[in-house]
Design a protein around this motif. Structure first.
Motif, short mmCIF file in Angstrom:
data_model
loop_
_atom_site.label_atom_id
_atom_site.label_comp_id
_atom_site.label_asym_id
_atom_site.label_seq_id
_atom_site.Cartn_x
_atom_site.Cartn_y
_atom_site.Cartn_z
N UNK A 65 -29.47 1.81 -19.20
CA UNK A 65 -30.69 1.82 -20.02
C UNK A 65 -30.60 0.91 -21.25
N UNK A 66 -29.42 0.83 -21.86
CA UNK A 66 -29.33 0.22 -23.18
C UNK A 66 -29.08 -1.29 -23.18
N UNK A 67 -28.71 -1.87 -22.05
CA UNK A 67 -28.22 -3.25 -22.07
C UNK A 67 -28.96 -4.13 -21.08
N UNK A 68 -29.10 -5.40 -21.45
CA UNK A 68 -29.70 -6.36 -20.54
C UNK A 68 -28.95 -7.67 -20.54
N UNK A 69 -29.23 -8.50 -19.54
CA UNK A 69 -28.57 -9.79 -19.40
C UNK A 69 -28.76 -10.59 -20.70
N UNK A 70 -27.66 -11.17 -21.19
CA UNK A 70 -27.72 -11.98 -22.39
C UNK A 70 -27.23 -11.27 -23.64
N UNK A 71 -27.09 -9.95 -23.60
CA UNK A 71 -26.63 -9.22 -24.78
C UNK A 71 -25.17 -9.59 -25.10
N UNK A 113 -22.59 1.10 -10.40
CA UNK A 113 -23.69 1.94 -10.91
C UNK A 113 -23.39 2.41 -12.34
N UNK A 114 -24.34 2.22 -13.23
CA UNK A 114 -24.12 2.59 -14.63
C UNK A 114 -23.31 1.59 -15.42
N UNK A 115 -22.85 0.53 -14.75
CA UNK A 115 -22.01 -0.45 -15.42
C UNK A 115 -22.65 -1.83 -15.47
N UNK A 116 -21.90 -2.77 -16.03
CA UNK A 116 -22.38 -4.15 -16.15
C UNK A 116 -21.26 -5.11 -15.77
N UNK A 117 -21.62 -6.36 -15.60
CA UNK A 117 -20.64 -7.44 -15.54
C UNK A 117 -20.85 -8.29 -16.80
N UNK A 164 -16.00 -9.93 -15.88
CA UNK A 164 -15.32 -8.64 -15.77
C UNK A 164 -16.37 -7.54 -15.61
N UNK A 165 -16.09 -6.56 -14.74
CA UNK A 165 -16.97 -5.41 -14.58
C UNK A 165 -16.56 -4.32 -15.56
N UNK A 166 -17.55 -3.65 -16.15
CA UNK A 166 -17.29 -2.56 -17.09
C UNK A 166 -18.09 -1.34 -16.68
N UNK A 167 -17.48 -0.16 -16.83
CA UNK A 167 -18.09 1.09 -16.38
C UNK A 167 -18.79 1.82 -17.53
N UNK A 168 -19.72 2.70 -17.16
CA UNK A 168 -20.43 3.57 -18.12
C UNK A 168 -20.88 2.76 -19.34
N UNK A 169 -21.66 1.74 -19.07
CA UNK A 169 -22.02 0.77 -20.11
C UNK A 169 -22.77 1.41 -21.27
N UNK A 170 -23.67 2.35 -20.96
CA UNK A 170 -24.45 2.95 -22.05
C UNK A 170 -23.55 3.70 -23.03
N UNK A 171 -22.44 4.25 -22.54
CA UNK A 171 -21.54 5.01 -23.40
C UNK A 171 -20.52 4.13 -24.12
N UNK A 172 -20.17 2.99 -23.54
CA UNK A 172 -18.99 2.27 -24.04
C UNK A 172 -19.24 0.90 -24.66
N UNK A 173 -20.32 0.24 -24.27
CA UNK A 173 -20.51 -1.10 -24.82
C UNK A 173 -20.91 -1.03 -26.30
N UNK A 174 -20.46 -2.03 -27.04
CA UNK A 174 -20.78 -2.14 -28.47
C UNK A 174 -21.42 -3.50 -28.69
N UNK A 175 -22.59 -3.51 -29.33
CA UNK A 175 -23.24 -4.79 -29.64
C UNK A 175 -22.46 -5.52 -30.73
N UNK A 176 -22.28 -6.81 -30.54
CA UNK A 176 -21.60 -7.62 -31.57
C UNK A 176 -22.64 -8.02 -32.61
N UNK A 177 -22.42 -7.66 -33.88
CA UNK A 177 -23.39 -8.01 -34.90
C UNK A 177 -23.54 -9.53 -35.06
N UNK A 178 -24.71 -9.95 -35.51
CA UNK A 178 -24.90 -11.36 -35.84
C UNK A 178 -23.85 -11.77 -36.87
#
Ligand SMILES: [Zn+2]
Ligand SMILES: [Zn+2]
Length: 356
Positions: free
Chosen positions: A73-79, A25-29, A121-135
């Motif tokens: 909220x902030x992330x979707x498949x493919x990001x 919950x709140x995380x991503x793979x 890999x599973x990651x927790x609290x995705x909205x707080x911790x994930x960083x988008x990789x710039x083009x």
């Protein structure tokens, strides 16, 4: 999925099929497309961390979101994403202040739960911790940021607050030390690299070190004092041993700042630090523990502009099987630069389709 598994402390790492993680919950793979091999992984293998076995290490990663958990909220498949090795809870006072790197409820992939030496890999609290990789930033470059490069950046820019023209003595020219050399140079400071490995020193000089000192038993503080006219303004222990911490502290000039990055696990005993010098010369001793996602934009801007080029640190890319063979000897390996793992590479070393 395939993963590099540790069945027990100091067991031979094996690559085998394990269940694919589910998004918390709140995380991503995340599908792992690049993940760095770091000395901290060796500490995990050697039993220096509180880890439940069997275990999958790996904490410097980049890839693509493959599953999204409830409430994200902030992330979707493919990001395309990366993540700091310290993932904060996102809700405590330290996380809300932008200091997730010291969150009391932190998660660390590869330590508190299974990490990135795997296809997923599973990651927790995705909205707080994930960083988008710039083009324009590839996965291997992004993976190198999560631990060693970001830690070095925060150590120098955030903790020591280095200024242009200052000397920076970096003890240890492995991944984090080389990162510190590159960052010090980019910020206008004057790095000195110190290591026992001549090949690592050659790489340090190419990456911007003004001087290199071979640690072959000579008096490191005396050499630094001779080069700098009385000692370095800032010193970094990028190894983590009583000797290297002491060399770094004693290489400082009066009122200098020491940053401890290299891990000094309690299992090795508490290191003796020359505190009499710390007192008499009013030295500052600073700890540094990664960097929060909130601080990434400044570093990413320097990478996008070309002022920082972490991709120059990546010396080789291997598959999971080769990583399994390298891990137990990593504390004494003398390879220069960062070793990157691509979980898509087969055991035979054949390259899978490149998405780098
Ligand atoms: Zn690391
Ligand atoms: Zn927190």
């Amino acid at each position: 999925m395939r993963a590099l598994v540790l069945d027990d402390i100091r067991s031979t790492p094996v690559v085998r099929d394990v269940p694919t993680p589910v998004a918390p919950p709140g995380g991503v793979v995340v599908q792992v497309l690049a993940t760095g091999l770091c000395r901290s992984d060796w500490h995990a293998w050697a039993g220096h961390d509180e880890i439940a076995f069997p275990h999958v290490p790996g904490h410097e990663l980049a890839g693509v979101v493959s599953r999204v958990g409830e409430g994200v909220r902030r992330w979707q498949v493919g990001d395309r994403v990366t993540v700091p090795f310290v993932c904060g809870c996102g809700t405590c006072e330290w996380c809300l202040a932008g200091d997730a790197q010291v969150c009391p409820d932190q998660q660390q992939p590869g330590f508190t739960h299974w990490g990135s030496f795997a296809e997923q890999v599973a990651l927790h609290a995705a909205d707080a911790n994930l960083v988008a990789i710039p083009d324009g930033v590839d996965f291997a470059t992004a993976a190198s940021l999560g631990c060693r490069f970001a830690t070095a950046y925060r150590a120098l820019a955030g903790r020591a607050r280095i200024a242009a023209g200052e000397w920076v003595a970096v003890v240890g020219a492995g991944g984090v030390g080389l990162s510190a050399v590159m960052i010090a140079r980019a910020l206008g400071a004057r790095p000195i690299a110190i290591d026992r490995n001549p090949a690592a020193l050659e790489l340090a000089l190419r990456l911007g070190a003004e001087h290199a000192i071979l640690a072959d038993g000579r008096d490191i503080p005396a050499e630094v004092a001779a080069i700098t006219g009385g000692g370095s303004h800032v010193a970094v222990d990028a190894v983590g041993s009583e000797q290297t911490a002491s060399d770094a502290v004693l290489s400082l000039r009066r009122r200098g700042r020491h940053v401890q990055i290299g891990l000094l696990p309690p299992v090795d005993g508490h290191p003796r630090v020359p505190m009499s010098r710390v007192i008499a010369w009013e030295l500052d001793l600073l700890g540094s523990h990664g960097m929060a996602a909130a601080d990434y934009p400044g570093m990413l801007a320097l990478i996008a502009s070309g002022a920082l080029q972490p991709q120059l640190l990546v010396e080789r890319t291997v598959g999971l099987e080769e990583a399994a063979a390298l891990l137990p000897g990593f504390d004494r390996s003398t390879v220069a630069g960062i070793t990157m793992i691509d979980p898509r590479l087969s055991a035979a070393g054949g390259a899978a389709a490149g998405a780098r």
